[in-house]
Motif scaffolding. Structure first.
Motif, PDB file in Angstrom:
ATOM      1  N   ASP B 153       3.002  -1.727  -3.907  1.00  0.00           N
ATOM      2  CA  ASP B 153       1.562  -1.936  -4.013  1.00  0.00           C
ATOM      3  C   ASP B 153       0.960  -2.172  -2.624  1.00  0.00           C
ATOM      4  N   ARG B 154       1.680  -2.932  -1.833  1.00  0.00           N
ATOM      5  CA  ARG B 154       1.234  -3.228  -0.466  1.00  0.00           C
ATOM      6  C   ARG B 154       1.182  -1.944   0.376  1.00  0.00           C
ATOM      7  N   ILE B 155       2.217  -1.134   0.220  1.00  0.00           N
ATOM      8  CA  ILE B 155       2.287   0.127   0.981  1.00  0.00           C
ATOM      9  C   ILE B 155       1.162   1.080   0.558  1.00  0.00           C
ATOM     10  N   ILE B 156       0.871   1.107  -0.739  1.00  0.00           N
ATOM     11  CA  ILE B 156      -0.214   1.969  -1.220  1.00  0.00           C
ATOM     12  C   ILE B 156      -1.532   1.558  -0.550  1.00  0.00           C
ATOM     13  N   GLY B 157      -1.721   0.252  -0.408  1.00  0.00           N
ATOM     14  CA  GLY B 157      -2.913  -0.248   0.283  1.00  0.00           C
ATOM     15  C   GLY B 157      -2.977   0.244   1.723  1.00  0.00           C
ATOM     16  N   LEU B 158      -1.838   0.237   2.403  1.00  0.00           N
ATOM     17  CA  LEU B 158      -1.800   0.697   3.799  1.00  0.00           C
ATOM     18  C   LEU B 158      -2.035   2.203   3.888  1.00  0.00           C
ATOM     19  N   LEU B 159      -1.468   2.950   2.936  1.00  0.00           N
ATOM     20  CA  LEU B 159      -1.663   4.406   2.927  1.00  0.00           C
ATOM     21  C   LEU B 159      -3.149   4.738   2.785  1.00  0.00           C
ATOM     22  N   ASP B 160      -3.861   3.899   2.029  1.00  0.00           N
ATOM     23  CA  ASP B 160      -5.281   4.151   1.775  1.00  0.00           C
ATOM     24  C   ASP B 160      -6.192   3.620   2.868  1.00  0.00           C
ATOM     25  N   SER B 161      -5.622   2.898   3.850  1.00  0.00           N
ATOM     26  CA  SER B 161      -6.507   2.333   4.873  1.00  0.00           C
ATOM     27  C   SER B 161      -6.076   2.629   6.302  1.00  0.00           C
ATOM     28  N   LYS B 162      -4.767   2.699   6.558  1.00  0.00           N
ATOM     29  CA  LYS B 162      -4.306   2.770   7.945  1.00  0.00           C
ATOM     30  C   LYS B 162      -3.881   4.153   8.425  1.00  0.00           C
ATOM     31  N   THR B 163      -3.850   5.127   7.537  1.00  0.00           N
ATOM     32  CA  THR B 163      -3.405   6.459   7.976  1.00  0.00           C
ATOM     33  C   THR B 163      -4.571   7.221   8.612  1.00  0.00           C
ATOM     34  N   ALA B 164      -4.234   8.225   9.420  1.00  0.00           N
ATOM     35  CA  ALA B 164      -5.268   9.029  10.078  1.00  0.00           C
ATOM     36  C   ALA B 164      -6.178   9.660   9.032  1.00  0.00           C
ATOM     37  N   LYS B 165      -5.567  10.091   7.930  1.00  0.00           N
ATOM     38  CA  LYS B 165      -6.349  10.709   6.869  1.00  0.00           C
ATOM     39  C   LYS B 165      -7.363   9.721   6.276  1.00  0.00           C
ATOM     40  N   VAL B 197       5.624   0.253 -14.692  1.00  0.00           N
ATOM     41  CA  VAL B 197       5.443   0.447 -13.252  1.00  0.00           C
ATOM     42  C   VAL B 197       4.225   1.322 -12.981  1.00  0.00           C
ATOM     43  N   LEU B 198       4.080   2.391 -13.767  1.00  0.00           N
ATOM     44  CA  LEU B 198       2.946   3.306 -13.572  1.00  0.00           C
ATOM     45  C   LEU B 198       1.620   2.602 -13.818  1.00  0.00           C
ATOM     46  N   GLU B 199       1.617   1.745 -14.839  1.00  0.00           N
ATOM     47  CA  GLU B 199       0.385   1.049 -15.166  1.00  0.00           C
ATOM     48  C   GLU B 199      -0.003   0.095 -14.035  1.00  0.00           C
ATOM     49  N   ILE B 200       1.008  -0.586 -13.496  1.00  0.00           N
ATOM     50  CA  ILE B 200       0.732  -1.559 -12.426  1.00  0.00           C
ATOM     51  C   ILE B 200       0.276  -0.858 -11.150  1.00  0.00           C
ATOM     52  N   LEU B 201       0.971   0.206 -10.772  1.00  0.00           N
ATOM     53  CA  LEU B 201       0.665   0.840  -9.480  1.00  0.00           C
ATOM     54  C   LEU B 201      -0.423   1.913  -9.590  1.00  0.00           C
ATOM     55  N   SER B 202      -0.629   2.398 -10.782  1.00  0.00           N
ATOM     56  CA  SER B 202      -1.597   3.462 -11.084  1.00  0.00           C
ATOM     57  C   SER B 202      -1.678   4.599 -10.058  1.00  0.00           C
ATOM     58  N   ILE B 203      -0.495   5.169  -9.770  1.00  0.00           N
ATOM     59  CA  ILE B 203      -0.455   6.453  -9.056  1.00  0.00           C
ATOM     60  C   ILE B 203       0.413   7.386  -9.901  1.00  0.00           C
ATOM     61  N   PRO B 204       0.217   8.709  -9.784  1.00  0.00           N
ATOM     62  CA  PRO B 204       0.975   9.638 -10.636  1.00  0.00           C
ATOM     63  C   PRO B 204       2.475   9.625 -10.348  1.00  0.00           C
TER      64      PRO B 204
END
Ligand SMILES: Nc1ncnc2c1ncn2[C@@H]1O[C@H](COP(=O)(O)OP(=O)(O)OP(=O)(O)O)[C@@H](O)[C@H]1O
Ligand SMILES: [Mg+2]
Lengths: 88, 271
Positions: B153-165, B197-204
């Motif tokens: 969950d923490r990593i998903i947050g970083l992917l959505d904020s800290k990447t160049a994209k 797990v899918l429900e908690i993280l809500s990514i495909p």
């Protein structure tokens, strides 16, 4: 094949042990930084690898320290032309 | 068009390197040009898992720092000729990597390959941040276990904020790879289920990789399961996941090595 070959044939741990022994004997010597032969081996390998695609174990460096003189033996097994082309 | 994919997790030891190698082989065998890049500087392992440890002369840091050309550092796989490896350094530390250097190398790799797969180190510090920085999409590797899900969950947050994209305001595509899954324990109620797990993280979901001793054997041999044991359950699961990465629709199955009742019970479709 030994009598019990059928028992050991499929085991993979011996392969892992051999691979680690080869890898670590070199890494320990080099990372430690005070093994002259390992340092020479690494640097010679790099010079060659800049020009030719070569596997690590094809470059052997042996340092023999004697009383009156020491020898540095460098043995490089060149890849075949096909191997060079395949990796170009 | 090249796709840069980061394989990341936050938590250590969940199966990032195993997945990078197995997916890399599967994609390359389907004819795609693939490079797998080890970002775990100082603790490299991808070379060992690929059985290429005796062929590493130059690594990612040498290329980033300009001490070697990319072509000199790329190690072409001897078994799958569309697959290459770029190893991490074993003797340097991650501070030798710069953002500009990594961006340049990723840019060069984009021109040569269809897929650039970055094996992230564990954690959320510099090494993991650099591995994800220039990625187009991410595979989040998670074990069905509380601390792993939390770290994902923490990593998903970083992917959505800290990447160049993310910084450009674009959406980062993320897919979940559930690894070391034990259907028997999940059924017994002792392990988080896929849906939980899918429900908690809500990514495909990209795939479910069963826990299997074939993975250990493969690492002993230096040959990823998709190569050394292609009909085993984890290999079939990785082949399915690789097809999904390419946009194919493949029914979600928990593959099993057991051929008896358990295999029939748990080898069924789950989605
Ligand atoms: N599906 C699986 N079944 C059984 N064992 C597995 C499976 N996937 C990974 N493992 C084992 O788990 C351990 C960790 O795997 P791996 O090195 O791929 O994780 P990692 O996330 O890359 O770790 P690190 O964070 O240290 O880089 C290894 O011993 C590997 O063999
Ligand atoms: Mg790893």
């Amino acid at each position: 094949m030994s009598l019990f070959g059928f028992l050991t044939r499929r085991s993979t741990a011996p392969v892992a042990r051999d691979r680690l022994q080869i890898l670590l004997s070199h890494e320990r010597a080099f990372v430690g930084g005070n093994d002259l032969a390992a340092t020479l081996q690494e640097e010679i390998l790099r010079v060659i690898a800049k020009h030719i695609a070569i596997d690590r174990d094809k470059v052997k460096v042996n340092l023999d320290r004697g009383e009156s003189f020491s020898t540095l033996e460098i043995d490089v097994e060149m890849p075949t032309d096909e191997e060079v082309r395949a990796r170009a | 068009m090249a796709e840069v994919l980061v394989v990341t997790s936050g938590k250590g030891g969940v199966g990032k390197t195993t997945s990078t190698a197995s997916l890399g082989v599967a994609l390359a065998q389907s004819g795609q040009k693939v490079v797998i890049v080890d970002f775990d500087v100082g603790l490299r392992n991808l070379d060992l898992i690929m059985g290429a440890e005796r062929r590493v002369v130059f690594d990612l840091i040498n290329v980033v720092q300009g001490d070697a050309k990319l072509a000199q550092a790329l190690i072409r796989d001897k078994r799958v000729d569309t697959l290459s490896l770029l190893a991490a350094s074993q003797t340097r530390d991650k501070d030798a990597l710069s953002e500009e250097g990594v961006e340049r190398v990723i840019g060069e790799l984009r021109e040569k390959f269809d897929w650039v797969i970055c094996d992230s180190p564990a954690g959320i510090e510099k090494g993991a941040a650099l591995a994800m920085k220039y990625a187009d999409r991410a595979v989040v590797v998670t074990n069905p276990e509380v601390s792993s899900v939390r770290d994902s969950d923490r990593i998903i947050g970083l992917l959505d904020s800290k990447t160049a994209k993310a910084e450009r305001g674009e959406r980062m595509e993320k897919q979940l790879l559930l690894t070391r899954y034990d259907p028997v324990r999940a059924e017994r109620g002792d392990m988080l289920k896929t849906d939980d797990v899918l429900e908690i993280l809500s990514i495909p979901l990209l795939g479910i990789i069963p826990d299997s001793e074939e993975v250990l054997k493969a690492s002993n041999l230096g040959s990823p399961v998709t190569l050394s044991s292609p009909t085993s359950a984890p290999a079939r699961a990785y082949f399915d996941a690789a097809k999904r990465l390419r946009g194919e629709t493949v029914p979600m199955t928990v593959h099993s090595d057991k051929s008896g009742l358990l295999g029939r019970l748990f080898g069924r479709r789950v989605a």
